[in-house]
Enzyme design. Sequence first.
Site, PDB file in Angstrom:
ATOM      1  N   ASP A  41       0.953  -1.755   7.156  1.00 20.42           N
ATOM      2  CA  ASP A  41       2.148  -1.326   6.414  1.00 20.42           C
ATOM      3  C   ASP A  41       2.995  -0.315   7.186  1.00 20.42           C
ATOM      4  O   ASP A  41       3.593   0.582   6.597  1.00 20.42           O
ATOM      5  CB  ASP A  41       1.763  -0.744   5.037  1.00 20.42           C
ATOM      6  CG  ASP A  41       0.819  -1.665   4.288  1.00 20.42           C
ATOM      7  OD1 ASP A  41       1.146  -2.857   4.191  1.00 20.42           O
ATOM      8  OD2 ASP A  41      -0.239  -1.206   3.823  1.00 20.42           O
ATOM      9  N   GLY A  54       1.472  -8.492   4.589  1.00 22.45           N
ATOM     10  CA  GLY A  54       2.644  -8.497   3.729  1.00 22.45           C
ATOM     11  C   GLY A  54       3.826  -7.868   4.440  1.00 22.45           C
ATOM     12  O   GLY A  54       3.788  -6.691   4.770  1.00 22.45           O
TER      13      GLY A  54
HETATM   14  P1  IMP Z   1      -9.149  -8.100   3.755  1.00 18.92           P
HETATM   15  O1  IMP Z   1      -8.314  -8.215   4.978  1.00 18.92           O
HETATM   16  O2  IMP Z   1      -8.533  -8.723   2.524  1.00 18.92           O
HETATM   17  O3  IMP Z   1     -10.550  -8.546   3.974  1.00 18.92           O
HETATM   18  O4  IMP Z   1      -9.249  -6.523   3.379  1.00 18.92           O
HETATM   19  C1  IMP Z   1      -9.919  -5.605   4.220  1.00 18.92           C
HETATM   20  C2  IMP Z   1      -9.163  -4.287   4.295  1.00 18.92           C
HETATM   21  O5  IMP Z   1      -7.936  -4.477   4.987  1.00 18.92           O
HETATM   22  C3  IMP Z   1      -8.777  -3.698   2.930  1.00 18.92           C
HETATM   23  O6  IMP Z   1      -8.813  -2.277   3.035  1.00 18.92           O
HETATM   24  C4  IMP Z   1      -7.335  -4.154   2.747  1.00 18.92           C
HETATM   25  O7  IMP Z   1      -6.611  -3.299   1.861  1.00 18.92           O
HETATM   26  C5  IMP Z   1      -6.840  -4.023   4.177  1.00 18.92           C
HETATM   27  N1  IMP Z   1      -5.693  -4.884   4.467  1.00 18.92           N
HETATM   28  C6  IMP Z   1      -5.692  -6.216   4.689  1.00 18.92           C
HETATM   29  N2  IMP Z   1      -4.453  -6.640   4.959  1.00 18.92           N
HETATM   30  C7  IMP Z   1      -3.645  -5.554   4.945  1.00 18.92           C
HETATM   31  C8  IMP Z   1      -2.243  -5.365   5.202  1.00 18.92           C
HETATM   32  O8  IMP Z   1      -1.488  -6.264   5.543  1.00 18.92           O
HETATM   33  N3  IMP Z   1      -1.799  -4.081   5.077  1.00 18.92           N
HETATM   34  C9  IMP Z   1      -2.620  -3.057   4.766  1.00 18.92           C
HETATM   35  N4  IMP Z   1      -3.933  -3.183   4.550  1.00 18.92           N
HETATM   36  C10 IMP Z   1      -4.442  -4.439   4.626  1.00 18.92           C
END
Ligand code: IMP
Length: 425
Positions: A14, A41
């Site tokens: 982010d 995102g």
């Molecule tokens: P996962 O990627 O869904 O397995 O999540 C693992 C960690 O990465 C968690 O803390 C999520 O909140 C973080 N995370 C995954 N994608 C993003 C992103 O695009 N922005 C910020 N944090 C992310």
Amino acid sequence: MKRNISLLGLQWGDEGKGKVVDNLAKDLDAAVRYQGGHNAGHTLIVNGKKIVFHLLPSAICHENIKCFIGRGVVVSLDALFSEIKEAEEVLGEIEGRLRISSACSLIQPYHIQLDQLREQSNNLTKIGTTGRGIGTSYEDRVGRRSIRIADLYNEEKLRDKLYQALEFYNSIFKNSFGASQIDLHELLDDNLKQAEDLKPYVGNVIEEIRELQDQDKKILFEGAQGALLDISLGTYPYVTSSNLIGGVSAGVGISPSDIDYTIGITKAYTTRVGEGPFPTELFDEMGTYLAEKGGEVGATTGRPRRCGWLDGFLLNNMVKVSGVNGLCLTKIDVLDGLKKIKICTDYSSAQTKEAIIETMDIEDADPFYLELDGWSEPTAGKTDYDDLNANAKAFVEKIEEISGVPVIMISTGPKREDTIIREKI
Ligand code: IMP
């Protein structure tokens, strides 16, 4: 001239990558995603309409840029089709300029179900994932049982792989979670139907990228998430499941030495979504102020982001391990009007610094802060570095000193034109 440019966030995601890509876009011929999935995102405003890209490279909204999804990405076809539909409503047809590697691993419904069940369980470490089946799909890739896009076009092989997967997952759902079962026939039918819709987008990404490189085209390799979420070099286990750092080569199929320039992005402060240590996190009104003024809400899950001061200790380390050549500093305007601004320059901890850098175990790290004077004259909307007041410049220059690399771009507001370009690459 730099032709192969890698871009990655240096914090916990982010950092404002979408806007930086948008600024580079007019000089680009192609953009490539190489890791992650629809957990990312990127929010963009196109023709006055807000679009959030999760899986597509955010450069897709520029019509002369060819976009690729490389083999390192895990692909949910449901997410892909809904994103294509949403993008086409604003951008018109994108079929001719989106190519997806046939070697990508798929995210199947059982990956999403297991990711969510684990996160809801009281007996397992909560990572705070996006619940989108990212980690569970990568687990299958490493376990050598992934269903890859190419498998969709061999019905017998697909049925066999789905059968084996469901033997494994349905047993976990039933025995470990008492959860519902997934039906093989329904899943196979869905996969076969989606395979047809996917066909026009599937291609040989390695070959197409080589051709572009031979024609001296400018290519951007877009990292998703942030370096501190890297599976190998991030704050393990509170990380995502892919390699952002050094992931371009394996995630696309180019040589590591092809990368001419790496851009790192950092906010002027720090945010994090999900669980995990965050030494400079602010729990007082300053944290609330940054969250409100910075509009800090997760683009993928809508979760509020945790906020804190800039962590120079981590920034310096991430710049080094990622081979960053130049920094983009985003959201400096959020700090406008503060009397004092802090930057963490060091930690005090029972562990040595070397040990922290090795394990990235920062649970007990206590930040040591440098306090700088703030500025009352706003940076918001400024487009020329010389127009910044002396204290804002001192802040930027301190970041250069701490990170050891130049700040080449500063974002001074949400609009495309709210940007200071200090060095064109
Ligand atoms: P996962 O990627 O869904 O397995 O999540 C693992 C960690 O990465 C968690 O803390 C999520 O909140 C973080 N995370 C995954 N994608 C993003 C992103 O695009 N922005 C910020 N944090 C992310």
